[in-house]
Design a protein around this motif. Structure first.
Motif, PDB file in Angstrom:
ATOM      1  N   ASP A   1       0.957  -1.223   0.059  1.00  0.00           N
ATOM      2  CA  ASP A   1      -0.123   0.085   0.064  1.00  0.00           C
ATOM      3  C   ASP A   1       0.869   1.239  -0.069  1.00  0.00           C
ATOM      4  O   ASP A   1       1.428   1.601   1.053  1.00  0.00           O
TER       5      ASP A   1
ATOM      6  N   THR B   1      -1.927  -1.228   9.966  1.00  0.00           N
ATOM      7  CA  THR B   1      -2.916  -0.998   8.935  1.00  0.00           C
ATOM      8  C   THR B   1      -3.933  -1.924   8.603  1.00  0.00           C
ATOM      9  O   THR B   1      -5.060  -1.739   8.296  1.00  0.00           O
TER      10      THR B   1
ATOM     11  N   LYS C   1      -3.945  -4.273   6.851  1.00  0.00           N
ATOM     12  CA  LYS C   1      -4.225  -4.682   5.303  1.00  0.00           C
ATOM     13  C   LYS C   1      -3.794  -5.951   4.877  1.00  0.00           C
ATOM     14  O   LYS C   1      -2.773  -6.499   5.543  1.00  0.00           O
TER      15      LYS C   1
END
Length: 135
Positions: free
Chosen positions: A98, A121, A123
């Motif tokens: 990211d 995060t 993610k």
């Protein structure tokens, strides 16, 4: 660029040993980028060779040596002994792909020079593999 392509293809121990020998016997300037996974910085090492000389100090014979830094009017590059195997092995790590989150992290000056902890995060990650020394 040719050496980088060969480095990427050197998967077997036999091919990898040939690559290391070739990399350490270059007559022209050869620079490798490297980093420690605990650091956010990339360093450069150049002019790596296996030491050999007639009548040379026995302790240095066969050792791999490289130089870190530039030749300036007030300083010379720092010689370093390079370990035989560790620098030629590859890193493998799960990373968060990211770029926007990475840039946002480093936009804050307090994070300068520090590793980004992407685990915060939440993610998805991908697995990346790269050489410790990048030709």
């Amino acid at each position: 660029m040719e050496l980088l392509e060969w480095q990427a293809q050197a998967g077997t121990a036999n091919t990898w040993n040939k690559f290391c020998q070739e990399a350490l016997s270059q007559m022209e300037l050869q620079v490798f980028a490297f980093n420690d996974l605990s650091s956010a910085f990339i360093s450069l090492i150049h002019s790596m060779h296996t030491y050999s000389a007639l009548g040379a100090d026995v302790d240095l014979k066969g050792k791999d040596i490289g130089f870190v830094g530039d030749k300036l009017s007030f300083q010379s590059p720092t010689p370093v002994l390079v370990q035989k195997e560790k620098p030629w092995k590859w890193h493998s790590k799960a990373v968060v792909p990211d770029g926007a989150a990475l840039l946002a992290n480093y936009a804050d000056n307090k994070n300068s020079g520090m590793l980004w902890d992407a685990s915060e995060t939440n993610k998805p990650t991908i697995n990346l593999t790269w050489p410790r020394l990048i030709a």
